[in-house]
Structures are given as structure tokens and as C-alpha cells.
Design a protein around this motif. Structure first.
Motif, mmCIF file in Angstrom:
data_model
loop_
_atom_site.group_PDB
_atom_site.id
_atom_site.type_symbol
_atom_site.label_atom_id
_atom_site.label_comp_id
_atom_site.label_asym_id
_atom_site.label_seq_id
_atom_site.Cartn_x
_atom_site.Cartn_y
_atom_site.Cartn_z
ATOM 1 N N ILE A 1 40.710 44.079 36.142
ATOM 2 C CA ILE A 1 39.683 43.709 37.049
ATOM 3 C C ILE A 1 39.329 44.853 38.159
ATOM 4 C CG2 ILE A 1 38.800 42.267 38.914
ATOM 5 C CD1 ILE A 1 40.025 40.022 37.278
ATOM 6 N N SER A 2 40.595 45.533 38.543
ATOM 7 C CA SER A 2 40.301 46.650 39.450
ATOM 8 C C SER A 2 40.008 47.833 38.919
ATOM 9 C CB SER A 2 41.593 46.578 40.070
ATOM 10 O OG SER A 2 42.545 47.406 39.064
ATOM 11 N N SER B 1 43.933 50.209 42.224
ATOM 12 C CA SER B 1 44.147 50.131 41.064
ATOM 13 C C SER B 1 45.311 50.603 40.361
ATOM 14 C CB SER B 1 42.804 50.875 40.185
ATOM 15 O OG SER B 1 41.562 50.378 40.430
ATOM 16 N N ILE C 1 37.715 47.694 36.388
ATOM 17 C CA ILE C 1 36.479 47.483 36.182
ATOM 18 C C ILE C 1 35.591 47.864 37.421
ATOM 19 C CG2 ILE C 1 34.553 45.889 35.620
ATOM 20 C CD1 ILE C 1 36.479 44.576 33.566
ATOM 21 N N SER C 2 36.073 47.485 38.399
ATOM 22 C CA SER C 2 35.568 47.528 39.908
ATOM 23 C C SER C 2 35.389 48.904 40.127
ATOM 24 C CB SER C 2 36.079 46.743 40.893
ATOM 25 O OG SER C 2 35.745 47.079 42.144
ATOM 26 N N LEU D 1 45.941 41.414 34.174
ATOM 27 C CA LEU D 1 44.417 40.718 34.411
ATOM 28 C C LEU D 1 43.882 41.437 35.612
ATOM 29 C CD1 LEU D 1 42.330 38.917 33.640
ATOM 30 C CD2 LEU D 1 43.474 37.019 35.077
ATOM 31 N N ILE D 2 44.753 41.506 36.655
ATOM 32 C CA ILE D 2 44.261 42.140 38.022
ATOM 33 C C ILE D 2 43.904 43.619 37.854
ATOM 34 C CG2 ILE D 2 44.921 42.513 40.549
ATOM 35 C CD1 ILE D 2 46.131 39.771 40.257
#
Length: 88
Positions: free
Chosen positions: A22-23, A39, A25-26, A18-19
């Protein structure tokens, strides 16, 4: 292997995935090199979680993956996290 150990292994895999998502996507939104290093570090944690979780189903993998491999993966991911916080 008891149920708590299996739960911890799969929880580690789920949270690191999950992290990592998210990273990434960032990273796509900002395209900053610091986020790229973070990432990659999270991706390495996800890889470690996959390796450890496969050991639940395959005892051969459990014997193949040694402490040195897991510590090495963690160390490399920590290097990437350190690179992500360096000032440039």
C-alpha cells in the motif's frame, strides 16, 4: 514451536507485506520523499518478517538470526519512519 507462535510470525509477515504494498502504491502516485522513507521502513519490516518466517521451516536460519539482527532491523526501520515525519 507451538501453533500460536507460527500464526504470529506469518501474521506479522502478511500485515507488513500488505502495508508495504500500500505504501509503495502511494509512493508511485505521489512521488513524495516522505512516503519513500515510510515505504522503506515497511519494506524492512517485511524483510524481518520473511527472515523470521523462514525460521519456521529451517532451524539453521533460526540459529543464524540472532536478537541483535532483529533489533537492528527494527531500529533501522524506525529511523526511516522518523525521517518520514521530519518537517522539511
Amino acid at each position: 514451536m507451538n501453533e500460536i507462535e507460527i500464526f504470529v510470525r506469518f501474521s506479522f509477515l502478511g500485515l507488513s507485506t500488505l502495508i508495504s504494498i500500500i505504501s509503495f502504491i502511494s509512493l508511485i502516485k505521489t512521488k513524495e520523499m516522505k512516503i519513500a522513507f515510510a515505504s522503506i521502513g515497511f519494506l524492512l519490516f517485511t524483510l524481518e518478517g520473511i527472515i523470521v518466517s523462514i525460521g519456521v521451516f529451517s532451524p539453521a536460519v533460526e540459529h543464524f538470526v540472532t536478537t541483535e539482527v532483529l533489533v537492528g532491523t527494527t531500529f533501522i526501520s524506525l529511523i526511516f519512519f522518523y525521517l518520514s515525519i521530519l518537517k522539511r
